[in-house]
Design an enzyme around this catalytic site. Sequence first.
Site, PDB file in Angstrom:
ATOM      1  N   GLU A  28      14.046  10.305   5.915  1.00  0.00           N
ATOM      2  CA  GLU A  28      13.108   9.264   5.429  1.00  0.00           C
ATOM      3  C   GLU A  28      13.039   9.246   3.900  1.00  0.00           C
ATOM      4  O   GLU A  28      13.144  10.283   3.250  1.00  0.00           O
ATOM      5  CB  GLU A  28      11.722   9.532   6.012  1.00  0.00           C
ATOM      6  CG  GLU A  28      10.702   8.490   5.625  1.00  0.00           C
ATOM      7  CD  GLU A  28       9.525   8.471   6.585  1.00  0.00           C
ATOM      8  OE1 GLU A  28       9.729   8.255   7.798  1.00  0.00           O
ATOM      9  OE2 GLU A  28       8.398   8.678   6.122  1.00  0.00           O
ATOM     10  N   THR A  54       9.813   3.786   3.995  1.00  0.00           N
ATOM     11  CA  THR A  54       8.411   3.453   4.248  1.00  0.00           C
ATOM     12  C   THR A  54       8.019   2.165   3.506  1.00  0.00           C
ATOM     13  O   THR A  54       8.777   1.659   2.667  1.00  0.00           O
ATOM     14  CB  THR A  54       7.458   4.600   3.850  1.00  0.00           C
ATOM     15  OG1 THR A  54       7.549   4.772   2.451  1.00  0.00           O
ATOM     16  CG2 THR A  54       7.811   5.884   4.564  1.00  0.00           C
ATOM     17  N   HIS A 101      10.397   0.109   7.419  1.00  0.00           N
ATOM     18  CA  HIS A 101       9.018   0.063   7.933  1.00  0.00           C
ATOM     19  C   HIS A 101       8.389  -1.264   7.507  1.00  0.00           C
ATOM     20  O   HIS A 101       8.731  -1.817   6.460  1.00  0.00           O
ATOM     21  CB  HIS A 101       8.184   1.204   7.369  1.00  0.00           C
ATOM     22  CG  HIS A 101       8.620   2.568   7.814  1.00  0.00           C
ATOM     23  ND1 HIS A 101       7.796   3.668   7.770  1.00  0.00           N
ATOM     24  CD2 HIS A 101       9.796   3.017   8.325  1.00  0.00           C
ATOM     25  CE1 HIS A 101       8.446   4.730   8.229  1.00  0.00           C
ATOM     26  NE2 HIS A 101       9.664   4.362   8.559  1.00  0.00           N
ATOM     27  N   ARG A 127       0.750  -0.939  11.928  1.00  0.00           N
ATOM     28  CA  ARG A 127      -0.407  -1.658  11.403  1.00  0.00           C
ATOM     29  C   ARG A 127      -0.632  -1.283   9.947  1.00  0.00           C
ATOM     30  O   ARG A 127      -0.926  -2.118   9.118  1.00  0.00           O
ATOM     31  CB  ARG A 127      -1.672  -1.320  12.206  1.00  0.00           C
ATOM     32  CG  ARG A 127      -2.875  -2.148  11.750  1.00  0.00           C
ATOM     33  CD  ARG A 127      -4.189  -1.551  12.188  1.00  0.00           C
ATOM     34  NE  ARG A 127      -4.412  -0.246  11.577  1.00  0.00           N
ATOM     35  CZ  ARG A 127      -5.389   0.568  11.912  1.00  0.00           C
ATOM     36  NH1 ARG A 127      -6.234   0.241  12.861  1.00  0.00           N
ATOM     37  NH2 ARG A 127      -5.533   1.735  11.306  1.00  0.00           N
ATOM     38  N   GLN A 166       0.311  20.385   0.199  1.00  0.00           N
ATOM     39  CA  GLN A 166       0.639  19.469   1.304  1.00  0.00           C
ATOM     40  C   GLN A 166      -0.262  19.701   2.519  1.00  0.00           C
ATOM     41  O   GLN A 166      -0.561  18.760   3.247  1.00  0.00           O
ATOM     42  CB  GLN A 166       2.082  19.710   1.769  1.00  0.00           C
ATOM     43  CG  GLN A 166       3.136  18.841   1.111  1.00  0.00           C
ATOM     44  CD  GLN A 166       4.500  19.246   1.630  1.00  0.00           C
ATOM     45  OE1 GLN A 166       4.951  20.364   1.415  1.00  0.00           O
ATOM     46  NE2 GLN A 166       5.149  18.359   2.335  1.00  0.00           N
TER      47      GLN A 166
END
Length: 302
Positions: free
Chosen positions: A17, A48, A77, A107, A222
């Site tokens: 990603e 993303t 995305h 969403r 993180q």
Amino acid sequence: MKISDILSQKKLSVSLEIFPPKKQTSYDSVIDAAMKLCSLSPDFMSITYGAGGSTKRNTADIANELQTKGGVTALAHLTCVGASKESISSVADNLAARGIENVLVLRGDIPQPDEKGNMPEGFFDAWQTDGYAHASDLVQVLKADGRFCIGGACYPEGHPESRNRDADIENVKYKVEAGCDFLTTQMFFDNDMLYSFLYRLQSKGIHVPVLAGIMPITQASQVQRMIKLSNAYIPRKLLMLVDKFADNPAALKQAGIAYATDQIIDLISNGIRGIHIYTMNKPDVASAIMSNISDIITAVNA
Ligand code: FAD
């Protein structure tokens, strides 16, 4: 290539990603990281999308560069929160025009009010009068459109807004029936969470491929962020290693890579056929994990 074809042809797929530039990073540095990730030969890479369309051009541009320069299938995305149907339709047209065949339909997170209790100005106007309330509403429209292979998100530990896990699974079922070809999970750090979730999906008759989302923890900061973002359960073993190496970035990175590798090997050993690594624009971390599992990938796909 459509991801549904990749998933049906391969016994094991591994995807990575990338996220578009934020204010402090440049587009070129993201492309540089993306090309390094492409050189690791993932089965596909996802890009993303900033909820509300804040990265819409960059998401499409990066997806295009992954395919044309990096030679890797892209999964763009696309979120519907804060957007009108018309604006989503133009993003979809732009993706299709650039040869993007795969979309992860989401969403997006609803923004929180600022310290004065105000919501971002104008964010809800178009969305509430003429938008898609849930990811499944957009899935249905893009499925009927026919140009894309469609993925959706799912949450082994339940989506934070859900009443309970049963209600959450019902919504996943609805989303799959609307047209998702596959699902990608939210990150999880205890594989048993995924195994029990998969069992519940099966028992509800949800049989699309599910890609297991693995986030390598390589920085102490993180952990709190991940808990806030995903409500994920952090096993003691992971907490201990973060605690032990919090002041030594190199050691923590090595330990985090080992933890993620261990999770992935356990998943593959238990028959999971799709691993999605949340690589967070860190080619060095992705490279270390891919190298740790390279012979395993070859063996499973032989
Ligand atoms: P939905 O499927 O719409 O679900 C949202 C909530 O509504 C859930 O609680 C669900 O149970 C409930 N719900 C769904 N349908 C109904 C219905 N018909 N009636 C009542 N309730 C319903 N965010 C970004 O901004 N950009 C990204 O690129 C991004 N990528 C992601 C990738 C993955 C794999 C995952 C897991 C998450 C990602 N997110 C991203 C975060 C995601 O946008 C948020 O988690 C968001 O809050 C929910 O998105 P969703 O698509 O799951 O929403």
